[in-house]
Design a protein around this motif. Structure first.
Motif, PDB file in Angstrom:
ATOM      1  N   LEU A 517      47.577  38.575  38.551  1.00 11.35           N
ATOM      2  CA  LEU A 517      48.566  37.506  38.749  1.00 11.35           C
ATOM      3  C   LEU A 517      48.319  36.403  37.730  1.00 11.35           C
ATOM      4  CD1 LEU A 517      48.595  37.065  42.642  1.00 11.35           C
ATOM      5  CD2 LEU A 517      50.218  38.343  41.243  1.00 11.35           C
ATOM      6  N   ARG A 518      49.378  35.768  37.262  1.00 12.24           N
ATOM      7  CA  ARG A 518      49.280  34.583  36.398  1.00 12.24           C
ATOM      8  C   ARG A 518      49.812  33.398  37.188  1.00 12.24           C
ATOM      9  NH1 ARG A 518      48.345  35.609  31.028  1.00 12.24           N
ATOM     10  NH2 ARG A 518      49.247  33.595  30.476  1.00 12.24           N
ATOM     11  N   LEU A 519      48.974  32.358  37.305  1.00 13.00           N
ATOM     12  CA  LEU A 519      49.312  31.244  38.182  1.00 13.00           C
ATOM     13  C   LEU A 519      48.666  29.986  37.627  1.00 13.00           C
ATOM     14  CD1 LEU A 519      50.528  30.396  40.998  1.00 13.00           C
ATOM     15  CD2 LEU A 519      48.251  30.766  41.934  1.00 13.00           C
ATOM     16  N   ARG A 574      40.735  26.005  37.667  1.00 16.17           N
ATOM     17  CA  ARG A 574      40.356  26.851  36.537  1.00 16.17           C
ATOM     18  C   ARG A 574      38.981  26.486  36.022  1.00 16.17           C
ATOM     19  NH1 ARG A 574      39.629  27.061  31.373  1.00 16.17           N
ATOM     20  NH2 ARG A 574      39.692  24.794  31.328  1.00 16.17           N
ATOM     21  N   GLU A 575      38.599  25.210  36.134  1.00 17.62           N
ATOM     22  CA  GLU A 575      37.309  24.778  35.621  1.00 17.62           C
ATOM     23  C   GLU A 575      36.156  25.096  36.574  1.00 17.62           C
ATOM     24  OE1 GLU A 575      40.520  23.072  33.628  1.00 17.62           O
ATOM     25  OE2 GLU A 575      40.001  22.695  35.730  1.00 17.62           O
ATOM     26  N   TYR A 578      33.327  29.696  39.499  1.00 18.06           N
ATOM     27  CA  TYR A 578      33.645  31.028  40.023  1.00 18.06           C
ATOM     28  C   TYR A 578      34.666  31.771  39.166  1.00 18.06           C
ATOM     29  CZ  TYR A 578      31.254  29.266  44.164  1.00 18.06           C
ATOM     30  OH  TYR A 578      30.313  28.753  45.021  1.00 18.06           O
ATOM     31  N   THR A 579      35.165  31.085  38.137  1.00 17.69           N
ATOM     32  CA  THR A 579      36.104  31.767  37.237  1.00 17.69           C
ATOM     33  C   THR A 579      35.379  32.205  35.973  1.00 17.69           C
ATOM     34  OG1 THR A 579      36.755  29.692  36.174  1.00 17.69           O
ATOM     35  CG2 THR A 579      38.031  30.395  38.102  1.00 17.69           C
ATOM     36  N   ARG A 580      35.859  33.279  35.420  1.00 16.20           N
ATOM     37  CA  ARG A 580      35.293  33.791  34.180  1.00 16.20           C
ATOM     38  C   ARG A 580      36.441  34.128  33.249  1.00 16.20           C
ATOM     39  NH1 ARG A 580      30.958  38.506  34.530  1.00 16.20           N
ATOM     40  NH2 ARG A 580      29.853  36.741  35.515  1.00 16.20           N
ATOM     41  N   ASN A 581      36.433  33.445  32.098  1.00 15.07           N
ATOM     42  CA  ASN A 581      37.515  33.613  31.119  1.00 15.07           C
ATOM     43  C   ASN A 581      38.882  33.345  31.764  1.00 15.07           C
ATOM     44  OD1 ASN A 581      35.651  34.357  29.135  1.00 15.07           O
ATOM     45  ND2 ASN A 581      35.757  36.521  29.747  1.00 15.07           N
ATOM     46  N   THR A 603      41.240  45.323  44.146  1.00 14.16           N
ATOM     47  CA  THR A 603      40.807  44.110  43.455  1.00 14.16           C
ATOM     48  C   THR A 603      42.029  43.353  42.967  1.00 14.16           C
ATOM     49  OG1 THR A 603      38.759  45.170  42.761  1.00 14.16           O
ATOM     50  CG2 THR A 603      39.411  43.180  41.586  1.00 14.16           C
ATOM     51  N   LEU A 604      42.040  42.027  43.294  1.00  9.96           N
ATOM     52  CA  LEU A 604      43.110  41.140  42.849  1.00  9.96           C
ATOM     53  C   LEU A 604      42.530  40.169  41.839  1.00  9.96           C
ATOM     54  CD1 LEU A 604      46.042  40.131  43.177  1.00  9.96           C
ATOM     55  CD2 LEU A 604      45.182  38.559  44.944  1.00  9.96           C
ATOM     56  N   GLN A 605      43.139  40.117  40.637  1.00  9.67           N
ATOM     57  CA  GLN A 605      42.704  39.224  39.576  1.00  9.67           C
ATOM     58  C   GLN A 605      43.790  38.162  39.346  1.00  9.67           C
ATOM     59  OE1 GLN A 605      42.013  41.972  36.362  1.00  9.67           O
ATOM     60  NE2 GLN A 605      39.829  42.157  36.849  1.00  9.67           N
ATOM     61  N   ILE A 606      43.377  36.877  39.418  1.00  9.92           N
ATOM     62  CA  ILE A 606      44.308  35.747  39.262  1.00  9.92           C
ATOM     63  C   ILE A 606      43.959  35.042  37.968  1.00  9.92           C
ATOM     64  CG2 ILE A 606      45.187  33.629  40.283  1.00  9.92           C
ATOM     65  CD1 ILE A 606      44.270  34.663  42.997  1.00  9.92           C
ATOM     66  N   TYR A 607      44.870  35.075  37.010  1.00  7.11           N
ATOM     67  CA  TYR A 607      44.683  34.351  35.759  1.00  7.11           C
ATOM     68  C   TYR A 607      45.222  32.941  35.950  1.00  7.11           C
ATOM     69  CZ  TYR A 607      44.719  33.173  30.817  1.00  7.11           C
ATOM     70  OH  TYR A 607      44.490  32.569  29.606  1.00  7.11           O
ATOM     71  N   LEU A 608      44.347  31.903  35.893  1.00  8.80           N
ATOM     72  CA  LEU A 608      44.716  30.511  36.150  1.00  8.80           C
ATOM     73  C   LEU A 608      45.109  29.844  34.843  1.00  8.80           C
ATOM     74  CD1 LEU A 608      41.869  29.570  38.651  1.00  8.80           C
ATOM     75  CD2 LEU A 608      44.248  30.166  39.171  1.00  8.80           C
TER      76      LEU A 608
END
Length: 918
Positions: A517-519, A574-575, A578-581, A603-608
């Protein structure tokens, strides 16, 4: 006068009885085609002219018809139609012997006969007369020599007169035929062979002698000669296998040793007798032949050698088969070439599955196989029937069945049994299985068990019950080796295999696993992000799927347990750590209601996506600068947790409040990320100043932040660097504080120095401390050395007053174990001497002496008082000498009157030493 001619007479020995015997034998035998002799021998000279006749061979075809054609194995010699052997060209022969084969060929019956021809070359010509023709074609006698024959006179050769017509051919000298001696003769010995005589012995006495191998060379004295009569003898039985021929030279000299005649060559041949059996090279021969071989197939070769003459019947070996075991399917499965020993098959029907091995007894017989006269020997030939693939493998059943759970691999579903009559564990027996139909997707394979040869139907690709509930396979079996020629595959080489698939509870799965997801970050609490559903593959089972979180590191998400809807449980940042890249990852679990339940993960990946939610921070936080402007500046920049485009270029500015900031300081821009802070005024007192600076980023909307930088203003040297005192002043310390710190440091160092001096003095005092007791006054030495007895009381100057001071050792005896002075002698038990009893009273040792006196007085065996008394045994190993021979001499230097002052207990001792002369 006529020329003196020397005549050398050779007496040849031919038996009349032998002729009679040979004639009778010929009459009894039936006619047999072939040469009259097995070999022919003649003596020739070294020089032979073209066409010169050498000898004649005789051949009989028993029919009286036209004779056969003759051939030779040598290009130098030919045979005429009448059997005459002649030279094909002019020859000079340097060798001692020439041998070749003459072959008779009868075209009518296509048969050949061979005989051997041996020409002996005479190196030295005999002095024979030239008016006779040379002797030719003399055959070797086949049997023993007869009694002595009549003398044969061989005239000496004459030299032709010279003429002007040129050279003419001179006739050759008489040749001496070889002498044949049969081997294994029984004697009696010596046995006469020939007589040699010269016609000059009528005029002068002649002495004869022979030289050569067998006479004067090893083997010595096989042949001898009577020097006066010229009779030559053989002295012992001959063995042709040891030596087949001898070359001797006969000599004739007068009584003075002068040569009378030229030496003559004598050739003696040992006639072979059949005295050796054929011997096989191996007693057991091993061979093999393929089953089903056609008649005439070569199997093996057996070889036997005969030590007898191979050019005669004695050495000609013939083979035959005596027995064959087993005699199945025929008693004559093999035959043997009588001359070469090659064993071949003669009948069909070799079958390894019925007979695996044959044992054949082979007989070899000489005399060309004549069982009546020949000698025989036997050997064993073991013939193994080797396997060929003449039996195709066959299934023991036409159909097989098995079952397998779905999604299971490397599982054996069914065992296919086959039967093959070929040799086990060979390429003709090893089975190879192949699925020819029923498995287009390649879910199964059939592997071969190397021990049982069974086919193992194995799952290599998982099957799905929802797609295929059963499989119908057709399997074919064959061998590693191809079938033999003419063998067809059996209809039983194929079988059907039915495989049933069993349904099992399969785990739900997420079709879009690792969903992305992009959010934008900062989504408020409760925002619906997506629905992450799972699918249960068990279509034929009524089951419900429930969802749960398996991994949510920051606890930002919440999932609906029934429909898989994902919502936010906290603000996404985003900062965050727990986020990576820029990606936040969470794992969810989907479980069905089966028994037992099965579950799957997704697995759910959220791009912040970054938003401008972080104001920039000023860097550095601290700096220093000179109190005078123009000497130094401070480079400043900013750091922003956001990413482009929510970062630089930055705007740096000073606030308007307080006003002193803009009055004392100024900022100049270097580039989009850097600026310089410097003094605006000419002089600023040294100290630490908090300078507020407003930093603004380039985000939309931009964010600002007021940061404070601590600036240390200090005096500087000519290089623009802060001095040490200036740095301290700038740190806020006055002169009084600095002096107080220095005084404290000096006091601390003084205390440390005093402590070190005190420790050194104490150590010195401890090492220089005097002993508590003077060693000369220490009675312990006298006590410890009590067992040193020396040479007697009169020879020692003892200070007996020391016996009254036992108190001096009280402190030693009362010292605790393990605690003593380093200069003290140990008081405890000595290893070599017994322990003395402790004195019960420290005031006097009289009780100890009294007790000893009492014991001596009451002992009836005690010696007189003036003799040596033994009061105590002090052990072995004393450093003092023996006291067994004490001799006290009277001395007027020692005064013992003081013993009277010690009381009644020492009266006897005083009487002994202080009683005067008595």
């Amino acid at each position: 006068m006529p020329a003196v001619r020397g005549v050398l007479v050779l007496l040849l020995w031919l038996s009349g009885a032998l002729r009679a015997h040979s004639g009778g034998l010929t009459a009894r035998e039936t006619c047999k085609a072939g040469f009259s002799e097995a070999d022919y021998t003649a003596l020739i000279s070294q020089n032979i002219l073209e066409g010169e006749e050498l000898l004649k061979v005789k051949f009989s075809n028993c029919l009286g018809t036209k004779g056969p054609q003759y051939e030779t194995s040598s290009v130098d010699f030919k045979v005429g139609a009448d059997g005459t052997v002649f030279a094909a060209r002019e020859l000079w022969i340097p060798a001692e012997e020439v041998a070749f084969t003459v072959t008779a060929w009868d075209r009518r019956i296509a048969q050949r006969w061979d005989t051997a021809v041996r020409l002996l070359v005479a190196q030295t010509s005999s002095p024979l007369s030239g008016h006779k023709e040379p002797q030719k074609g003399r055959k070797t006698p086949a049997l023993d020599l007869a009694p002595p024959p009549s003398d044969v006179l061989l005239p000496w050769p004459q030299h032709p007169p010279a003429s002007g017509l040129g050279l003419r051919r001179q006739k050759r000298d008489w040749v001496i035929p070889p002498i044949n001696v049969p081997e294994n003769s029984r004697g009696p010995f010596p046995q006469q062979l020939v007589r040699i005589r010269s016609d000059k012995d009528n005029d002068i006495p002649i002495r004869y002698s022979v030289t050569g191998v067998g006479a004067d060379q090893p083997p010595m004295e096989v042949f001898s000669i009577d020097s006066m009569s010229g009779r030559m003898y053989v002295t012992r039985p001959m063995d042709r296998e040891e030596r087949a021929s001898y070359h001797l030279r006969a000599h004739a000299v007068d009584m003075n040793g002068n040569k009378v005649e030229n030496p003559i060559d004598l050739y003696i041949y040992v006639i072979d007798m059949n005295d050796n059996r054929p011997e096989f090279l191996n007693q057991v021969y091993n061979g093999s032949v393929d089953e089903g071989s056609k008649p005439g197939t070569y199997v093996m070769t057996v070889t036997a050698n005969d030590a007898d003459d191979s050019t005669t019947a004695n050495g000609l070996v013939r083979y035959r088969i005596l027995t064959q075991t087993p005699q199945s399917p025929s008693q004559n499965m093999f035959t043997i070439n009588s001359e070469t020993g090659d064993i071949v098959t003669v009948a069909a029907g070799l079958d390894r599955e019925k007979v695996q091995q044959y044992t054949v007894i082979v007989q070899a017989t000489d005399m060309e196989g004549n069982l009546n006269y020949g000698l025989s020997n036997t050997a064993t030939a073991i013939i193994a029937v080797t396997d060929v693939n003449d039996n195709p493998p066959e299934f023991t059943a036409s159909t097989y069945a098995g079952e397998v759970p779905e999604n299971r691999v490397e599982t054996v579903v069914a065992n296919l049994t086959v039967m093959d009559r070929d040799q086990p564990r060979s390429p003709n027996w090893n089975a190879v299985y192949r699925i020819i139909s029923g498995d287009p997707s390649g879910h199964f394979t059939v592997r071969t068990d190397p021990v049982t040869n069974e086919g193992l139907v194995t799952v290599v690709k998982a099957v799905d019950y929802e797609l295929n509930r059963a499989f119908m396979l057709t399997v074919m079996v064959s061998n590693q080796a191809p079938l033999a020629s003419g063998i067809q595959m059996s209809f039983q080489s194929t079988a059907g295999v039915t495989i049933s698939v069993m349904d099992v509870n399969e785990a739900p799965y997420f079709p879009s696993n690792h969903k992305l997801l992009r959010l934008e970050e900062g989504a408020p609490l409760g925002t619906v992000l997506t629905t992450f559903p799972a699918v249960d593959p068990d279509r034929f089972m009524q089951q419900a799927v429930r969802y749960s979180k398996l991994s949510d590191p920051a606890s930002w998400l919440r999932m609906n347990a029934t429909n898989g809807q994902v919502t936010t449980a906290a603000v996404l940042d985003r900062e965050s750590l727990y986020t990576r890249n820029n990606v936040y990852e969470a794992t969810f679990l989907a479980a069905d209601s089966g028994i037992p339940p099965a579950s799957g993960t997704g697995t759910l990946q959220i791009y912040l996506i970054d938003i401008n939610d972080n104001a920039p921070e000023l860097l550095p936080k601290e700096a220093q600068i000179c109190e005078k402007p123009g000497l130094a500046t401070i480079n400043i920049t900013a750091a922003d947790a956001d990413i482009d485009p929510n970062v630089g270029p930055y705007v740096f500015e000073l606030p308007f409040v307080p006003a002193a900031v803009r009055r004392n300081w100024t900022i100049s821009r270097l580039n989009g990320d850097y600026a310089q802070l410097s003094l605006r005024i000419l002089y600023l007192e040294a100290g630490v100043y908090d300078v507020p600076i407003i930093v603004t980023d380039s985000g939309n909307p931009p964010l600002s932040n007021t940061s404070v930088i601590k600036v240390k203003v200090c005096p500087c040297d000519e290089n623009g660097d802060c001095t040490t005192l200036g740095a301290v002043v700038a740190a806020g310390l006055g002169t009084g504080a600095i002096v107080a710190i220095l005084v404290c440091i000096v006091i601390l160092l003084t205390m440390v120095l005093l402590f070190v001096v005190w420790m050194k003095r104490r150590e010195k005092e401890r090492h220089t401390k005097q002993l508590l007791i003077d060693p000369e006054d220490d009675v312990r030495d006298n006590i410890l050395k009590y067992d040193e007895e020396g040479g007697g009381e009169e020879d020692q100057d003892y200070d007996l007053s020391q016996l009254q001071q036992p108190e001096a050792t009280e402190h030693v005896l009362s010292t605790a174990a393990g605690v003593r002075r380093v200069d003290e002698r140990p008081v405890g038990t000595e290893p070599l001497y017994p322990v003395r009893p402790v004195v019960p009273h420290p005031g006097d040792i009289g009780d100890f002496i009294t007790e000893g006196l009492r014991a001596a007085d009451n002992d009836p065996t005690a010696p007189p008082y003036d003799s040596l008394l033994v009061f105590d045994y002090e052990g072995s190993g004393s450093t003092a000498g023996s006291v067994s021979s004490l001799s006290s001499s009277s001395s007027g230097d020692q005064d013992y009157d003081y013993l009277n002052d010690w009381g009644p207990r020492f009266k006897k001792l005083a009487d002994m030493y202080g009683g005067g002369e008595d």
